[in-house]
Enzyme design. Structure first.
Site, PDB file in Angstrom:
ATOM      1  N   CYS A  59       0.819  -1.215   0.000  1.00 45.15           N
ATOM      2  CA  CYS A  59       0.000   0.000   0.000  1.00 45.15           C
ATOM      3  C   CYS A  59       0.859   1.274   0.000  1.00 45.15           C
ATOM      4  CB  CYS A  59      -0.926  -0.018   1.206  1.00 45.15           C
ATOM      5  SG  CYS A  59      -0.039   0.150   2.769  1.00 45.15           S
ATOM      6  N   ALA A  62       2.947   1.839   3.078  1.00 46.98           N
ATOM      7  CA  ALA A  62       4.172   1.028   3.063  1.00 46.98           C
ATOM      8  C   ALA A  62       5.262   1.713   2.250  1.00 46.98           C
ATOM      9  CB  ALA A  62       3.891  -0.360   2.500  1.00 46.98           C
ATOM     10  N   ARG A  93      11.753  -5.355   6.466  1.00 48.74           N
ATOM     11  CA  ARG A  93      12.482  -5.115   5.219  1.00 48.74           C
ATOM     12  C   ARG A  93      13.990  -5.327   5.382  1.00 48.74           C
ATOM     13  NH1 ARG A  93      13.171   0.419   3.099  1.00 48.74           N
ATOM     14  NH2 ARG A  93      13.354   0.475   0.844  1.00 48.74           N
ATOM     15  N   HIS A 194       5.819   6.512  -2.393  1.00 47.64           N
ATOM     16  CA  HIS A 194       7.159   7.036  -2.697  1.00 47.64           C
ATOM     17  C   HIS A 194       7.049   8.515  -3.034  1.00 47.64           C
ATOM     18  CE1 HIS A 194       7.917   2.759  -4.428  1.00 47.64           C
ATOM     19  NE2 HIS A 194       8.179   2.772  -3.140  1.00 47.64           N
TER      20      HIS A 194
HETATM   21 FE1  CFM Z   1      13.006   0.515  -5.166  1.00 50.10          FE
HETATM   22 FE2  CFM Z   1      12.463  -1.833  -5.366  1.00 50.10          FE
HETATM   23 FE3  CFM Z   1      10.985  -0.142  -3.876  1.00 50.10          FE
HETATM   24 FE4  CFM Z   1      13.519  -0.831  -3.119  1.00 50.10          FE
HETATM   25 FE5  CFM Z   1      12.444  -2.754  -1.514  1.00 50.10          FE
HETATM   26 FE6  CFM Z   1      11.410  -3.741  -3.764  1.00 50.10          FE
HETATM   27 FE7  CFM Z   1       9.908  -2.087  -2.327  1.00 50.10          FE
HETATM   28 MO1  CFM Z   1      10.464  -4.452  -1.470  1.00 50.10          MO
HETATM   29  S1  CFM Z   1      14.382  -1.166  -4.990  1.00 50.10           S
HETATM   30  S2  CFM Z   1      12.501   1.033  -3.128  1.00 50.10           S
HETATM   31  S3  CFM Z   1      14.312  -1.662  -1.290  1.00 50.10           S
HETATM   32  S4  CFM Z   1      11.170  -0.313  -5.962  1.00 50.10           S
HETATM   33  S5  CFM Z   1      12.528  -4.684  -2.246  1.00 50.10           S
HETATM   34  S6  CFM Z   1      12.160  -3.825  -5.916  1.00 50.10           S
HETATM   35  S7  CFM Z   1       9.351  -3.791  -3.349  1.00 50.10           S
HETATM   36  S8  CFM Z   1      10.688  -2.429  -0.437  1.00 50.10           S
HETATM   37  S9  CFM Z   1       9.067  -0.168  -2.807  1.00 50.10           S
HETATM   38  C1  HCA Z   2       6.655  -3.280   1.218  1.00 48.58           C
HETATM   39  C2  HCA Z   2       7.978  -3.781   1.678  1.00 48.58           C
HETATM   40  C3  HCA Z   2       8.453  -4.965   0.905  1.00 48.58           C
HETATM   41  C4  HCA Z   2       7.616  -6.203   1.148  1.00 48.58           C
HETATM   42  C5  HCA Z   2       8.292  -7.436   0.712  1.00 48.58           C
HETATM   43  C6  HCA Z   2       7.498  -8.681   0.525  1.00 48.58           C
HETATM   44  C7  HCA Z   2       9.910  -5.219   1.366  1.00 48.58           C
HETATM   45  O1  HCA Z   2       6.365  -3.271   0.029  1.00 48.58           O
HETATM   46  O2  HCA Z   2       5.905  -2.850   2.066  1.00 48.58           O
HETATM   47  O3  HCA Z   2       6.387  -8.655   0.028  1.00 48.58           O
HETATM   48  O4  HCA Z   2       8.075  -9.699   0.837  1.00 48.58           O
HETATM   49  O5  HCA Z   2      10.793  -5.181   0.559  1.00 48.58           O
HETATM   50  O6  HCA Z   2      10.095  -5.445   2.561  1.00 48.58           O
HETATM   51  O7  HCA Z   2       8.489  -4.670  -0.466  1.00 48.58           O
END
Ligand code: CFM
Ligand code: HCA
Length: 542
Positions: A59, A62, A93, A194
């Site tokens: 979401c 998150a 995370r 983001h």
């Molecule tokens: Fe960038 Fe990602 Fe993300 Fe990320 Fe992550 Fe991710 Fe995420 Mo999980 S590099 S910031 S550190 S888009 S692993 S592939 S999904 S938290 S929002």
């Molecule tokens: C997030 C964080 C997450 C979740 C990972 C997962 C992460 O999107 O809220 O589904 O296992 O990297 O911790 O992307």
């Protein structure tokens, strides 16, 4: 290997789409693409998940609280909402941090929440939020507090921004307190979170402190690196070796003061473009700091990124230093790779992760001789797939060259340097197009490879049944489902318990972990449900 004969990758879409109700099928078909790197196809992305479909997405809260602000150690992040939201975003995370001294504030291991109850939903939660801020100040005396809205906050109308203002006044503006309207439902995924986080970082922190601490000739920011499993630590060491000063990382291993000084850097490197491109743009349009795209996932990718930075600065000394570091680090990388190649070469992988890793990790897999036959993002936008061929950072219309059309993003009062026609021309000259041109995921995958946006769990099951990859990469929601089908799953979000995987040292860790996972014999013992028993397929009634 699965009992089914391997089906043609091109038939996948027809096979899954026909199982959905017609309208759903029509929509999903636009998100399932056979790649063609020569004529990049269009893909449907960043749209609402169809209700009823099991998605991997998270979401907006998150994306804002957990992803962008989560890794900063000295801001107290208060979740205004029911306890579950705070609890489930509490360090899962695996973002790490390392204070420079013992006295330095570090709130990373805490979970702060207003723990809203039914009565707060009925009568409002603002008083409880104020009380939570007071408690946090009394106990921890922080420099800054962020307040993050969860779904109910927006639904009942609590005004977190106003509360933040009032509380700042209560503390004579000595504590920087700011709110985020990042209610979970606000966007179609994490991606909206983001953007909200980027805007507030800019509004409340970036540009607040003009101190230049280091004396290094080259001072850079690293954007879109979150220190998962210690990745930032590895990269910090590499920059230090190269004689490059890291002013701010957004936001792995970061502090408030890093953000406040980010505008004093010479260049921003953008790693996860999806989550932080807005800050990159704002740093450029407001402070004249250009940005280039880099990838530090993969040893070859790391070498390429370092060379790109050295080339940007056009400095022979820096170029030589970078080559020296690459040569030094590559010796161990090559040895580790050679040792595991017999176990990994020729295998196949599938990557369905987030908004950048499904692309970036393909480099590491190809270094192991592992081909990615299907990949996709959970919440990437079309540019993350299709790439951009014009320089996006300088907002000039590529065809008309009409620089009057620049959209200045923010509050003009804060601009150190109002962007002008001359400034844009100067920047354009300084950044050779080549530095910023980047391909999306599609440019780097083979013709015919499957690219699927917002993969559903049904589609995931089908992918495994039809193609039985040697390794599947996704997150916790997929992990055990996939492993019960006899396919190892590597979490590319939190690295399971592994990492770091960035840079040269990270690549070595990754080679070893993946080699272990794909070569253990346990997977042969596991039978997927369709291999064990007759599958009764449900028919949709509509
Ligand atoms: Fe960038 Fe990602 Fe993300 Fe990320 Fe992550 Fe991710 Fe995420 Mo999980 S590099 S910031 S550190 S888009 S692993 S592939 S999904 S938290 S929002
Ligand atoms: C997030 C964080 C997450 C979740 C990972 C997962 C992460 O999107 O809220 O589904 O296992 O990297 O911790 O992307």
């Amino acid at each position: 290997m699965g009992t089914k004969k391997k089906a043609d990758l091109e038939k996948f879409r027809d096979e899954v789409v026909e199982k959905y109700p017609k309208k759903v099928g029509r929509k999903r078909a636009k998100a399932i693409i056979n790649n063609d790197p020569d004529t990049i196809p269009q893909i449907q992305a960043n749209i609402r998940t169809i209700p009823g479909i099991i998605t991997q997405r998270g979401c907006t809260y998150a994306g804002c609280k957990g992803v962008v602000l989560g890794p900063t150690r000295d801001i107290i992040n208060i979740t205004h909402g029911p306890i579950g939201c705070g609890y489930y975003s509490w360090l899962t995370r695996r973002n790490q941090t390392k204070p420079e001294t013992e006295a330095e504030a570090n709130f990373i291991s805490y979970c702060f929440s207003t723990d809203m109850q039914d009565s707060n939903i009925v009568f409002g939660g603002e008083d409880k939020l104020k009380q939570a801020i007071r408690e946090a100040v009394e106990l921890f005396n922080p420099k800054a507090i962020g307040v993050f809205s969860t779904c109910p906050v927006g639904l009942i109308g609590d005004d977190v921004h106003n509360v933040a203002k009032q509380m700042m006044a209560e503390y004579d503006n000595k504590i920087n307190i700011f709110g985020f309207s990042c209610e979970g439902y606000r966007g179609v995924s994490q991606s909206a979170g983001h953007h909200i986080a980027n805007n507030q970082l800019y509004k409340h922190l970036i540009g607040n402190d003009d101190t230049v601490n280091g004396a290094a000739k080259y001072r850079i920011n690293l954007l879109g690196e979150y220190n998962i499993g210690g990745d930032s630590f590895v990269l910090e060491e590499i920059f230090k070796k190269c004689g490059i000063e890291l002013v701010a990382t957004f936001s792995g291993n970061s502090t408030i003061s890093h953000f406040e000084q980010a505008h004093t850097a010479d260049l921003s490197m953008v790693m996860c473009h999806r989550s932080i491109n807005y800050v990159a743009e704002m740093l450029e349009t407001s402070f004249g700091i250009p940005w280039i795209k880099v990838n530090f996932i993969g040893a070859d990718a790391t070498a390429k990124a370092l060379r790109k930075v050295a080339a940007y600065f056009e400095d022979e000394e820096l170029k030589a230093k970078v080559e020296e570091v690459i040569a030094e680090e590559m010796a161990a990388v090559d040895m580790a790779r050679e040792a595991v190649l017999p176990k990994t070469n020729g295998k196949t992988s599938m990557l369905f992760v987030g908004g950048s890793r499904a692309h970036h990790y393909q480099e590491l897999f190809s270094e192991l001789g592992i081909k990615t036959i299907a990949a996709g993002y959970e919440f990437g936008h079309r540019d993350d797939y299709e790439g951009r061929r014009v320089l996006p950072s300088i907002q000039v219309d590529a065809d008309t060259r009409n620089i009057e059309e620049i959209t200045v993003t923010k509050d003009e009062k804060r601009f150190k340097e109002r962007i002008t026609k001359e400034k844009i021309e100067e920047l354009e000259k300084a950044i050779d197009l080549e530095y910023n041109e980047y391909g999306g995921l599609m440019a780097d995958m083979e013709k015919g490879a499957l690219i699927i946006d917002d993969l559903s769990h049904y589609e995931m099951d089908k992918l495994i049944e039809l193609y039985h990859p040697d390794i599947f990469c996704a997150g916790i929601k997929e992990k055990y489902v996939v492993q019960k089908m006899g396919v190892p799953l590597k979490q590319l979000h939190n690295y399971d318990s592994g990492g770091p995987y960035a840079g040269f040292k990270g690549a070595i860790n990754f080679y070893n972990d993946i080699a272990m996972m794909v070569s253990t014999s346990i997977w042969k013992e596991l039978k997927a449900p369709w291999e064990r028993e007759e599958v009764i397929e449900a028919a949709y009634v509509y």
